[in-house]
Enzyme design. Structure first.
Site, short mmCIF file in Angstrom:
data_model
loop_
_atom_site.label_atom_id
_atom_site.label_comp_id
_atom_site.label_asym_id
_atom_site.label_seq_id
_atom_site.Cartn_x
_atom_site.Cartn_y
_atom_site.Cartn_z
N ILE A 159 2.24 -6.33 17.00
CA ILE A 159 2.58 -7.18 15.86
C ILE A 159 3.34 -8.41 16.32
O ILE A 159 3.08 -9.54 15.87
CB ILE A 159 3.38 -6.38 14.82
CG1 ILE A 159 2.51 -5.26 14.24
CG2 ILE A 159 3.89 -7.29 13.70
CD1 ILE A 159 3.25 -4.33 13.29
N ALA A 238 9.58 -4.18 9.99
CA ALA A 238 9.44 -3.07 10.93
C ALA A 238 9.92 -1.79 10.27
O ALA A 238 9.12 -1.06 9.67
CB ALA A 238 10.23 -3.36 12.21
N ARG A 239 11.20 -1.51 10.33
CA ARG A 239 11.81 -0.36 9.66
C ARG A 239 13.24 -0.70 9.29
O ARG A 239 13.94 -1.39 10.05
CB ARG A 239 11.80 0.89 10.55
CG ARG A 239 10.46 1.59 10.66
CD ARG A 239 10.01 2.19 9.35
NE ARG A 239 8.83 3.03 9.47
CZ ARG A 239 7.59 2.58 9.42
NH1 ARG A 239 7.37 1.29 9.29
NH2 ARG A 239 6.57 3.43 9.53
N ASP A 262 10.92 -6.05 3.86
CA ASP A 262 9.89 -5.17 3.31
C ASP A 262 10.23 -3.70 3.51
O ASP A 262 9.55 -2.83 2.96
CB ASP A 262 8.54 -5.48 3.98
CG ASP A 262 7.38 -4.72 3.36
OD1 ASP A 262 7.24 -4.76 2.12
OD2 ASP A 262 6.61 -4.09 4.12
N GLU A 267 14.00 4.72 1.00
CA GLU A 267 12.82 4.29 0.26
C GLU A 267 12.33 5.40 -0.63
O GLU A 267 12.27 6.55 -0.18
CB GLU A 267 11.71 3.87 1.24
CG GLU A 267 12.10 2.67 2.10
CD GLU A 267 10.97 2.19 3.02
OE1 GLU A 267 9.90 2.82 3.02
OE2 GLU A 267 11.18 1.20 3.72
N HIS A 286 7.85 -2.30 0.81
CA HIS A 286 7.19 -1.70 1.98
C HIS A 286 5.67 -1.68 1.80
O HIS A 286 5.04 -0.62 1.76
CB HIS A 286 7.71 -0.29 2.25
CG HIS A 286 7.43 0.15 3.66
ND1 HIS A 286 8.07 1.20 4.25
CD2 HIS A 286 6.56 -0.32 4.61
CE1 HIS A 286 7.63 1.36 5.49
NE2 HIS A 286 6.71 0.45 5.72
N GLY A 288 3.70 -3.74 3.88
CA GLY A 288 3.09 -4.34 5.06
C GLY A 288 1.86 -3.60 5.56
O GLY A 288 0.91 -4.21 6.04
#
Length: 328
Positions: A159, A238-239, A262, A267, A286, A288
């Site tokens: 990425i 990413a996270r 994102d 979550e 989230h 992506g």
């Protein structure tokens, strides 16, 4: 056999594959809402033999696994198991199979990252909200172009390399850092390797693409955020746990930086979470990786894995029992 398709928050899994072959052999139930805390999750899933979760949305801790007495197979979507305690699975005789999305478009997350960068730099959400409210340019700050600015890429994997392509196309100066990056690999991607401190201090936009692992949790610290330029932008697709969330909130509340995010520590992000109130942060839920080809690939292989398990011939098993290991 009872099979639960869980974490399907967009209610899209039923349209991704033909579940009829499985429904002929098992009772299949869909869960399209978050299951809640561990006790609520255990109560909802206690009567199922097979679970098909979406990526890492549910954490299979030792305590949760002990509350699922019928569980025999976790047919994981994706190839990572950081959220699954495989040692406990082994001890309890629970298999974990993996899936992939071989035909997925791997530009999905980079494209969203680019979209977030452009939206933040040009204040697109504010302009959209104004138009919906019958306003015009009231309260919209000056936009900023990306051309000629510096893009810092943290994590130069698949990425990150794609973000380098976008940055070059926009005429940006490209810096890169990751724990194991070499100058040669950075140059191959058209970037310049610098120290982590230098990347955060010199970049106008910092985009995060580290792989989530125990080593990268909290990798972006308060000190890193403190080195960012006034008004610089942090993008995280990413996270969430990669970033010190408390430090990020402090930087946003002090209006030192902007953020486009994102991914989150928790979550779904709670409705009352203070990030939702940060006016200098653009938030997406989230999405992506949430693309049709990605989900179709995951569910196709997960369905194959469940059917193979029911036939006594498990596929793509991450923690094969002794019999399977000896046979191989």
């Amino acid at each position: 056999m009872r099979v639960a398709i869980i974490d399907d928050w967009q209610d899209v899994s039923r349209a991704c594959v033909d579940w009829a072959p499985l429904q002929q052999k098992a009772d299949v139930v869909w869960f399209t809402q978050p299951l809640g805390d561990e006790d609520a999750t255990a109560k909802a899933l206690a009567d199922f033999d097979v679970l098909v979760p979406m990526r890492d949305r549910t954490k299979f801790t030792p305590s949760l696994l002990r509350k699922l007495p019928r569980l025999k197979l976790i047919a994981q979507t994706g190839a990572l198991t950081l959220h699954i305690d495989l040692e406990s699975c082994d001890a309890m005789g629970i298999l974990c199979s993996l899936s992939n999305a071989p035909n997925a478009n791997l530009w999905a997350t980079p494209e969203l990252t680019l979209g977030l960068m452009l939206a933040a730099m040009h204040h697109i959400p504010v302009g959209h909200a104004n138009m919906r409210a019958g306003l015009w340019q009231e309260g919209i700050p000056f936009g900023e172009t990306l051309n000629g600015r510096t893009l810092g890429i943290v994590g130069l994997g698949n990425i990150g390399k794609k973000m380098a392509i976008y940055g070059k196309a926009l005429g940006m100066k490209l810096l890169a850092w990751s724990p194991n990056l070499t100058p040669e690999r950075a140059a191959e991607a058209g970037t310049t390797m610098v120290s982590k401190d230098a990347l955060f201090a010199e970049s106008d936009v910092v985009t995060l693409h580290l792989v989530h692992s125990p080593k990268t949790v909290g990798a972006i610290t308060a000190a890193d955020l403190g080195r960012m330029k006034q008004g610089a932008l942090l993008v995280n697709t990413a996270r969430g746990p990669i970033v010190d969330e408390a430090a990020l909130l402090a930087a946003l509340l002090e209006k030192r930086i902007y953020a486009a995010i994102d991914v989150y520590d928790q979550e779904p992000l709670p409705a009352t979470h203070p990030l939702r109130q940060a006016g200098n942060a653009i938030l997406t839920p989230h999405v992506g990786f949430v693309k049709r080809d990605m989900f179709t690939g995951f569910y196709e292989q997960s369905l194959e894995n469940v059917l193979a398990f029911l036939d006594g011939k498990p596929l793509r098993v991450a923690n094969p029992p002794a019999a399977m290991r000896n046979a191989s």
